[in-house]
Design a protein around this motif. Sequence first.
Motif, PDB file in Angstrom:
ATOM      1  N   ASP A  44     -85.130 -59.858 -53.098  1.00 34.24           N
ATOM      2  CA  ASP A  44     -83.711 -60.179 -52.953  1.00 34.24           C
ATOM      3  C   ASP A  44     -83.396 -60.759 -51.559  1.00 34.24           C
ATOM      4  O   ASP A  44     -83.751 -60.151 -50.551  1.00 34.24           O
ATOM      5  CB  ASP A  44     -82.913 -58.888 -53.174  1.00 34.24           C
ATOM      6  CG  ASP A  44     -81.421 -59.127 -53.209  1.00 34.24           C
ATOM      7  OD1 ASP A  44     -80.979 -59.838 -54.106  1.00 34.24           O
ATOM      8  OD2 ASP A  44     -80.725 -58.622 -52.312  1.00 34.24           O
ATOM      9  N   VAL A  45     -82.719 -61.914 -51.532  1.00 30.57           N
ATOM     10  CA  VAL A  45     -82.350 -62.610 -50.280  1.00 30.57           C
ATOM     11  C   VAL A  45     -83.385 -62.407 -49.183  1.00 30.57           C
ATOM     12  O   VAL A  45     -83.055 -62.128 -48.035  1.00 30.57           O
ATOM     13  CB  VAL A  45     -80.944 -62.191 -49.758  1.00 30.57           C
ATOM     14  CG1 VAL A  45     -79.860 -62.756 -50.597  1.00 30.57           C
ATOM     15  CG2 VAL A  45     -80.825 -60.671 -49.612  1.00 30.57           C
ATOM     16  N   ILE A  46     -84.641 -62.609 -49.538  1.00 27.43           N
ATOM     17  CA  ILE A  46     -85.732 -62.255 -48.633  1.00 27.43           C
ATOM     18  C   ILE A  46     -85.787 -63.180 -47.422  1.00 27.43           C
ATOM     19  O   ILE A  46     -86.312 -62.820 -46.384  1.00 27.43           O
ATOM     20  CB  ILE A  46     -87.084 -62.229 -49.380  1.00 27.43           C
ATOM     21  CG1 ILE A  46     -88.133 -61.464 -48.585  1.00 27.43           C
ATOM     22  CG2 ILE A  46     -87.507 -63.628 -49.770  1.00 27.43           C
ATOM     23  CD1 ILE A  46     -87.805 -59.982 -48.394  1.00 27.43           C
ATOM     24  N   ASN A  47     -85.172 -64.362 -47.512  1.00 26.05           N
ATOM     25  CA  ASN A  47     -85.206 -65.268 -46.349  1.00 26.05           C
ATOM     26  C   ASN A  47     -84.200 -64.880 -45.275  1.00 26.05           C
ATOM     27  O   ASN A  47     -84.191 -65.455 -44.194  1.00 26.05           O
ATOM     28  CB  ASN A  47     -84.965 -66.721 -46.787  1.00 26.05           C
ATOM     29  CG  ASN A  47     -83.661 -66.899 -47.542  1.00 26.05           C
ATOM     30  OD1 ASN A  47     -83.456 -66.277 -48.575  1.00 26.05           O
ATOM     31  ND2 ASN A  47     -82.780 -67.755 -47.034  1.00 26.05           N
ATOM     32  N   TYR A  48     -83.379 -63.853 -45.535  1.00 25.78           N
ATOM     33  CA  TYR A  48     -82.390 -63.433 -44.526  1.00 25.78           C
ATOM     34  C   TYR A  48     -82.941 -62.352 -43.595  1.00 25.78           C
ATOM     35  O   TYR A  48     -82.261 -61.926 -42.668  1.00 25.78           O
ATOM     36  CB  TYR A  48     -81.143 -62.855 -45.211  1.00 25.78           C
ATOM     37  CG  TYR A  48     -80.247 -63.835 -45.930  1.00 25.78           C
ATOM     38  CD1 TYR A  48     -79.195 -63.359 -46.706  1.00 25.78           C
ATOM     39  CD2 TYR A  48     -80.431 -65.208 -45.870  1.00 25.78           C
ATOM     40  CE1 TYR A  48     -78.342 -64.237 -47.377  1.00 25.78           C
ATOM     41  CE2 TYR A  48     -79.597 -66.080 -46.537  1.00 25.78           C
ATOM     42  CZ  TYR A  48     -78.549 -65.591 -47.295  1.00 25.78           C
ATOM     43  OH  TYR A  48     -77.704 -66.457 -47.969  1.00 25.78           O
ATOM     44  N   ILE A  49     -84.177 -61.877 -43.792  1.00 19.87           N
ATOM     45  CA  ILE A  49     -84.579 -60.620 -43.146  1.00 19.87           C
ATOM     46  C   ILE A  49     -84.875 -60.747 -41.653  1.00 19.87           C
ATOM     47  O   ILE A  49     -84.899 -59.750 -40.944  1.00 19.87           O
ATOM     48  CB  ILE A  49     -85.818 -59.999 -43.839  1.00 19.87           C
ATOM     49  CG1 ILE A  49     -87.014 -60.955 -43.787  1.00 19.87           C
ATOM     50  CG2 ILE A  49     -85.480 -59.582 -45.253  1.00 19.87           C
ATOM     51  CD1 ILE A  49     -88.307 -60.350 -44.350  1.00 19.87           C
ATOM     52  N   PHE A  53     -93.190 -61.875 -41.113  1.00 16.85           N
ATOM     53  CA  PHE A  53     -92.815 -60.680 -41.893  1.00 16.85           C
ATOM     54  C   PHE A  53     -93.322 -60.789 -43.331  1.00 16.85           C
ATOM     55  O   PHE A  53     -93.793 -59.804 -43.909  1.00 16.85           O
ATOM     56  CB  PHE A  53     -91.295 -60.505 -41.892  1.00 16.85           C
ATOM     57  CG  PHE A  53     -90.700 -60.134 -40.542  1.00 16.85           C
ATOM     58  CD1 PHE A  53     -91.502 -59.659 -39.511  1.00 16.85           C
ATOM     59  CD2 PHE A  53     -89.344 -60.285 -40.305  1.00 16.85           C
ATOM     60  CE1 PHE A  53     -90.959 -59.322 -38.269  1.00 16.85           C
ATOM     61  CE2 PHE A  53     -88.781 -59.949 -39.074  1.00 16.85           C
ATOM     62  CZ  PHE A  53     -89.593 -59.464 -38.054  1.00 16.85           C
ATOM     63  N   LEU A  54     -93.260 -61.986 -43.891  1.00 17.41           N
ATOM     64  CA  LEU A  54     -93.708 -62.147 -45.288  1.00 17.41           C
ATOM     65  C   LEU A  54     -95.231 -61.991 -45.377  1.00 17.41           C
ATOM     66  O   LEU A  54     -95.757 -61.339 -46.281  1.00 17.41           O
ATOM     67  CB  LEU A  54     -93.280 -63.516 -45.820  1.00 17.41           C
ATOM     68  CG  LEU A  54     -91.770 -63.695 -46.021  1.00 17.41           C
ATOM     69  CD1 LEU A  54     -91.448 -65.129 -46.418  1.00 17.41           C
ATOM     70  CD2 LEU A  54     -91.247 -62.717 -47.063  1.00 17.41           C
ATOM     71  N   GLU A  55     -95.947 -62.585 -44.414  1.00 13.40           N
ATOM     72  CA  GLU A  55     -97.415 -62.448 -44.414  1.00 13.40           C
ATOM     73  C   GLU A  55     -97.801 -60.969 -44.288  1.00 13.40           C
ATOM     74  O   GLU A  55     -98.679 -60.476 -44.978  1.00 13.40           O
ATOM     75  CB  GLU A  55     -98.024 -63.257 -43.267  1.00 13.40           C
ATOM     76  CG  GLU A  55     -97.955 -64.762 -43.486  1.00 13.40           C
ATOM     77  CD  GLU A  55     -97.956 -65.553 -42.174  1.00 13.40           C
ATOM     78  OE1 GLU A  55     -97.481 -66.691 -42.174  1.00 13.40           O
ATOM     79  OE2 GLU A  55     -98.398 -64.983 -41.152  1.00 13.40           O
ATOM     80  N   GLY A  56     -97.056 -60.259 -43.448  1.00 10.92           N
ATOM     81  CA  GLY A  56     -97.339 -58.834 -43.256  1.00 10.92           C
ATOM     82  C   GLY A  56     -97.065 -58.034 -44.503  1.00 10.92           C
ATOM     83  O   GLY A  56     -97.856 -57.177 -44.907  1.00 10.92           O
ATOM     84  N   GLY A  77     -99.954 -58.500 -56.235  1.00 16.23           N
ATOM     85  CA  GLY A  77     -98.737 -58.511 -57.031  1.00 16.23           C
ATOM     86  C   GLY A  77     -97.972 -59.790 -56.750  1.00 16.23           C
ATOM     87  O   GLY A  77     -97.931 -60.252 -55.601  1.00 16.23           O
ATOM     88  N   VAL A  78     -97.350 -60.383 -57.778  1.00 18.54           N
ATOM     89  CA  VAL A  78     -96.663 -61.655 -57.575  1.00 18.54           C
ATOM     90  C   VAL A  78     -95.418 -61.446 -56.703  1.00 18.54           C
ATOM     91  O   VAL A  78     -94.751 -60.407 -56.798  1.00 18.54           O
ATOM     92  CB  VAL A  78     -96.283 -62.309 -58.930  1.00 18.54           C
ATOM     93  CG1 VAL A  78     -95.195 -61.524 -59.664  1.00 18.54           C
ATOM     94  CG2 VAL A  78     -95.858 -63.745 -58.721  1.00 18.54           C
ATOM     95  N   MET A  79     -95.162 -62.421 -55.827  1.00 18.10           N
ATOM     96  CA  MET A  79     -94.013 -62.342 -54.906  1.00 18.10           C
ATOM     97  C   MET A  79     -93.087 -63.518 -55.193  1.00 18.10           C
ATOM     98  O   MET A  79     -93.404 -64.673 -54.888  1.00 18.10           O
ATOM     99  CB  MET A  79     -94.488 -62.411 -53.451  1.00 18.10           C
ATOM    100  CG  MET A  79     -95.374 -61.249 -53.040  1.00 18.10           C
ATOM    101  SD  MET A  79     -96.033 -61.438 -51.358  1.00 18.10           S
ATOM    102  CE  MET A  79     -94.602 -60.970 -50.365  1.00 18.10           C
ATOM    103  N   VAL A  80     -91.939 -63.224 -55.838  1.00 18.52           N
ATOM    104  CA  VAL A  80     -90.963 -64.255 -56.180  1.00 18.52           C
ATOM    105  C   VAL A  80     -89.791 -64.111 -55.225  1.00 18.52           C
ATOM    106  O   VAL A  80     -89.095 -63.089 -55.237  1.00 18.52           O
ATOM    107  CB  VAL A  80     -90.470 -64.084 -57.628  1.00 18.52           C
ATOM    108  CG1 VAL A  80     -89.461 -65.171 -57.991  1.00 18.52           C
ATOM    109  CG2 VAL A  80     -91.639 -64.094 -58.605  1.00 18.52           C
ATOM    110  N   GLY A  81     -89.591 -65.080 -54.366  1.00 21.18           N
ATOM    111  CA  GLY A  81     -88.551 -64.968 -53.345  1.00 21.18           C
ATOM    112  C   GLY A  81     -87.230 -65.546 -53.818  1.00 21.18           C
ATOM    113  O   GLY A  81     -87.181 -66.690 -54.269  1.00 21.18           O
TER     114      GLY A  81
END
Length: 573
Positions: free
Chosen positions: A200-205, A239-242, A277-281
């Motif tokens: 959810d709104v993962i690009n705002y983190i 953060f996403l790579e981590g 696990g699949v990551m859908v942003g």
Amino acid sequence: PAESPWWREAVFYQVYPRSFADSDGDGVGDLRGIIDHLDHLADLGVDCLWLSPIFDSPNEDMGYDVRDYRAVMAEMGTLADVDELIAGCHERGMRIILDLVVNHTSAEHEWFRRAVADPDGPYGRYYFLVEGTPDAPPNNWLSFFSGSAWRWLPEIERWALHLFAPGQMDLRWDTPAVRREVADIVAWWLDRGIDGFRLDVINYISKPEGLPDGNAFVGQLMEFTGVETYFYGPRLGEFLEGLRRDGFTRRTAPASTPRRRLPDGTLGDPLPPDEVGVMVGETPGIGVELGRMLSAAGQDRLDLVFNFDVLDTPGHTRWDAYRYDPEYLKRYFLGYSSRLTDADWLAVFFDNHDNPRMLSKFAGGAESDPDVRTAVGKLLATIQLTMRGTPFLFQGQELAAVDQAFSGPAQMRDVETLNRYASLLAEGRGAAEAWAEILAGTRDHARVPMRWTPDGGFTTGEPWLAGTDRATGFSAQEQAADPDSVYSWHRDLIRLRRANRALTAGGIRWVRPERRGYLAYERFLGDDRFLIECNITPRPLHRPRFDGHVEPLLGGPRTETMAPWAATVGRVR
Ligand code: TEU
């Protein structure tokens, strides 16, 4: 491509659990209701379910305000129900992903309660708690749900950041403990057999140091002051790579895995566990190039991103009651798909729980005619299920679901809608004008219960949100029984995709794109070629000549003239 990852060839189906099926009569959809309808989804042929949030929540934003990531919302059931649902999906050859809301937590989450109890302690750094005085928030950021993005907490004399509702408290991802907590939540659910998450709104983190003011002009343009400072923040990639490294790589054998589904639709043995696990942003505001930076193959960040540009004709928002320009959709796909390399992949979606129905946007009210509703439902399904990319269907699309004829704000349940209505009135707008805006763009259009039988079938009680659509012939029961229905069209298209990799992994070549009102392309792989042709207008359309013999598969023979909103799929010999 020899073997592309499963999610490039899968059809995803978003379930909004609150409105899918209610098994205990409390008017709120639940996990048992989904379990009871898994055969509907398996018959439709979808490959992976995405469930909107099912975690414990006070439901200020219908589950997008999580109180406990390891407990199921009481109205929806128990962890044992989740385990049964996962097993039920896997047994039918389907995967299942959940909705991970970690840009923020509910103010009732234990972490936030501890933060308020001891703002200078370890949990104080989980959130944005900024010292100050009640007259001046730390910056000019606005919330997506009206008003300032800051909430004054008098008991600790600090401002708390909430990009969304006042009870949705933004997490500080620059605090290592927060990143570890989220990775642990992901790993915990993967161990239970979940196949990944929609984020959810993962690009705002990643918020920028110092929380600078947003540019006032951009804020006015984007309607949300401050969004340009954090929608692709400085440490987002890191953060996403981590999160992928520490959370999404499967660490133990899951309780079950999906059975292989063969090209003819029959089921084989259980697959080995996926490596990751699949990551859908969900990435509001992210365009083509930033989307590629976040999801191109090999990035070890996200696998897929939702590009919101498809939702609204340029210069319009969902609130201004415009009717969608189908020529824009053609330009969108022409432009986007022509910019993607093989390393990139598009998530193709038209509907979700945050937007009015694309069918109603396309038909502009003409969908009150059942023939138009059926034609446009099939047209959109054809584009979505044969376009190069991964289709994400939203519950109800297979039944040609439409926007609702709500009559007033008392029928609304969505916090964004209700806050916007109140702020419009506070700005002095007349009630009728304010209501017209709300009716055009409310997220409640898409959140009304599924219509299982002609008289409803969602609940034996009072639904938490009442739909107004009573049109004959558009319940699941009626649609599934009709070979010419929108449901049957979806099912037949999904079967065609499964049997022909040209329609999933194959290339795309546009056909006569200069022809107004005509949206056509070929999909090809090896010797297999398919021709998809759509009349994206409410008028008959003259079809251009085509070199090659076309064997009709869906929508009938290649007549010289296409009926309004007609779509056809053929094999090219
Ligand atoms: O949506 C974020 C989002 O992009 C929309 O809420 C949009 O910003 C808003 O409607 C303004 O146009 C996700 C979820 O899909 C949504 O249901 C949640 O309300 C939101 O995040 C907060 O968790």
